[in-house]
Design a protein around this motif. Structure first.
Motif, PDB file in Angstrom:
ATOM      1  N   SER A  79       0.809  -1.225   0.000  1.00  0.00           N
ATOM      2  CA  SER A  79       0.000   0.000   0.000  1.00  0.00           C
ATOM      3  C   SER A  79       0.840   1.272   0.000  1.00  0.00           C
ATOM      4  O   SER A  79       0.488   2.248  -0.648  1.00  0.00           O
ATOM      5  CB  SER A  79      -0.919   0.034   1.224  1.00  0.00           C
ATOM      6  N   ASN A  80       1.943   1.265   0.739  1.00  0.00           N
ATOM      7  CA  ASN A  80       2.694   2.496   0.960  1.00  0.00           C
ATOM      8  C   ASN A  80       4.011   2.613   0.198  1.00  0.00           C
ATOM      9  O   ASN A  80       4.541   3.722   0.089  1.00  0.00           O
ATOM     10  CB  ASN A  80       2.987   2.660   2.461  1.00  0.00           C
ATOM     11  N   CYS A  81       4.549   1.489  -0.288  1.00  0.00           N
ATOM     12  CA  CYS A  81       5.904   1.534  -0.855  1.00  0.00           C
ATOM     13  C   CYS A  81       6.021   1.022  -2.287  1.00  0.00           C
ATOM     14  O   CYS A  81       7.118   1.100  -2.856  1.00  0.00           O
ATOM     15  CB  CYS A  81       6.857   0.727   0.029  1.00  0.00           C
ATOM     16  N   GLN A  82       4.979   0.491  -2.864  1.00  0.00           N
ATOM     17  CA  GLN A  82       5.134  -0.159  -4.163  1.00  0.00           C
ATOM     18  C   GLN A  82       5.693   0.775  -5.241  1.00  0.00           C
ATOM     19  O   GLN A  82       6.471   0.347  -6.087  1.00  0.00           O
ATOM     20  CB  GLN A  82       3.834  -0.799  -4.622  1.00  0.00           C
ATOM     21  N   ASP A  83       5.342   2.034  -5.207  1.00  0.00           N
ATOM     22  CA  ASP A  83       5.834   2.969  -6.228  1.00  0.00           C
ATOM     23  C   ASP A  83       7.339   3.183  -6.136  1.00  0.00           C
ATOM     24  O   ASP A  83       7.969   3.587  -7.112  1.00  0.00           O
ATOM     25  CB  ASP A  83       5.125   4.321  -6.107  1.00  0.00           C
ATOM     26  N   TYR A  84       7.925   2.905  -4.980  1.00  0.00           N
ATOM     27  CA  TYR A  84       9.351   3.162  -4.773  1.00  0.00           C
ATOM     28  C   TYR A  84      10.224   1.942  -5.031  1.00  0.00           C
ATOM     29  O   TYR A  84      11.456   2.075  -5.044  1.00  0.00           O
ATOM     30  CB  TYR A  84       9.582   3.673  -3.348  1.00  0.00           C
ATOM     31  N   VAL A  85       9.613   0.756  -5.195  1.00  0.00           N
ATOM     32  CA  VAL A  85      10.415  -0.464  -5.379  1.00  0.00           C
ATOM     33  C   VAL A  85      10.117  -1.208  -6.678  1.00  0.00           C
ATOM     34  O   VAL A  85      10.781  -2.203  -6.967  1.00  0.00           O
ATOM     35  CB  VAL A  85      10.243  -1.430  -4.175  1.00  0.00           C
ATOM     36  N   LYS A  86       9.185  -0.740  -7.472  1.00  0.00           N
ATOM     37  CA  LYS A  86       8.874  -1.464  -8.703  1.00  0.00           C
ATOM     38  C   LYS A  86       9.841  -1.082  -9.817  1.00  0.00           C
ATOM     39  O   LYS A  86      10.492  -0.041  -9.768  1.00  0.00           O
ATOM     40  CB  LYS A  86       7.422  -1.244  -9.112  1.00  0.00           C
ATOM     41  N   PHE A  87       9.945  -1.974 -10.801  1.00  0.00           N
ATOM     42  CA  PHE A  87      10.801  -1.721 -11.958  1.00  0.00           C
ATOM     43  C   PHE A  87      10.287  -0.522 -12.736  1.00  0.00           C
ATOM     44  O   PHE A  87       9.090  -0.243 -12.693  1.00  0.00           O
ATOM     45  CB  PHE A  87      10.839  -2.969 -12.855  1.00  0.00           C
ATOM     46  N   PRO A  88      11.113   0.187 -13.434  1.00  0.00           N
ATOM     47  CA  PRO A  88      12.534  -0.059 -13.700  1.00  0.00           C
ATOM     48  C   PRO A  88      13.404   0.254 -12.477  1.00  0.00           C
ATOM     49  O   PRO A  88      13.001   0.980 -11.576  1.00  0.00           O
ATOM     50  CB  PRO A  88      12.858   0.891 -14.865  1.00  0.00           C
ATOM     51  N   ALA A  89      14.633  -0.269 -12.525  1.00  0.00           N
ATOM     52  CA  ALA A  89      15.546  -0.121 -11.388  1.00  0.00           C
ATOM     53  C   ALA A  89      15.978   1.329 -11.180  1.00  0.00           C
ATOM     54  O   ALA A  89      16.336   1.709 -10.073  1.00  0.00           O
ATOM     55  CB  ALA A  89      16.758  -1.017 -11.573  1.00  0.00           C
ATOM     56  N   ASP A  90      15.940   2.119 -12.224  1.00  0.00           N
ATOM     57  CA  ASP A  90      16.275   3.542 -12.112  1.00  0.00           C
ATOM     58  C   ASP A  90      15.153   4.355 -12.720  1.00  0.00           C
ATOM     59  O   ASP A  90      14.512   3.910 -13.679  1.00  0.00           O
ATOM     60  CB  ASP A  90      17.604   3.840 -12.824  1.00  0.00           C
TER      61      ASP A  90
END
Length: 156
Positions: A79-90
């Motif tokens: 809920s809170n972090c998916q936007d910060y850990v999904k691909f692409p890596a950069d």
């Protein structure tokens, strides 16, 4: 269906009831109710203790064993972090305060034990390490999270 126990005093056949017979009846009936209440409380207490013993202790230590139920941590991270850990890596984006709050209290070893190869196709493990470090919860170099080895060295 409830079973009711009736207490029948021993009454001598052919003799009138005396006050002592009534007194014995009241004492036996009074003793039965607290006994049942005590047993009911003991059963409830036993169930509560068993449930508490079955629930794993919540820990945030990075060296905690990878056991337990961290399903809520997983849902909170999604809920809170998916936007910060999904691909692409950069690019790596600094996570929100809400994401960091979840990372701070999450059982990381438990979560890492649930990272499958399928999960690793959706999230960038490099970003996971970045987010954990940004949130002041760095992952130990050389530690495993799923099949991913955290870079930066090896464990002693």
């Amino acid at each position: 269906m409830d079973h009711v126990a009736y207490i029948i005093p021993a009454i001598p056949f052919g003799k009138p009831l005396t006050p002592s017979h009534y007194c014995n009846l009241k004492v036996k009936a009074a003793a039965t109710m607290p006994t049942r209440l005590f047993l009911a409380c003991m059963v409830l207490l036993s169930i509560a203790m068993a449930a508490a013993a079955a629930r794993p202790a919540t820990t945030t230590a990075d060296d905690a064993p990878p056991t337990g139920n961290c399903d809520q941590d997983m849902q909170d991270l999604i809920s809170n972090c998916q936007d910060y850990v999904k691909f692409p890596a950069d690019p790596k984006i600094p996570p929100s305060e809400a994401c960091c709050a979840v990372v701070q209290r999450a059982n990381i070893p438990c979560l890492c034990s649930k990272v499958t190869p399928t999960v690793e196709t959706f999230i960038s493990m490099d970003k996971v390490v970045y987010v954990a470090g940004y949130c002041k919860r760095p992952m130990k170099p050389g530690s495993q999270c799923g099949s991913y080895t955290v870079p930066g060295g090896s464990l002693p």
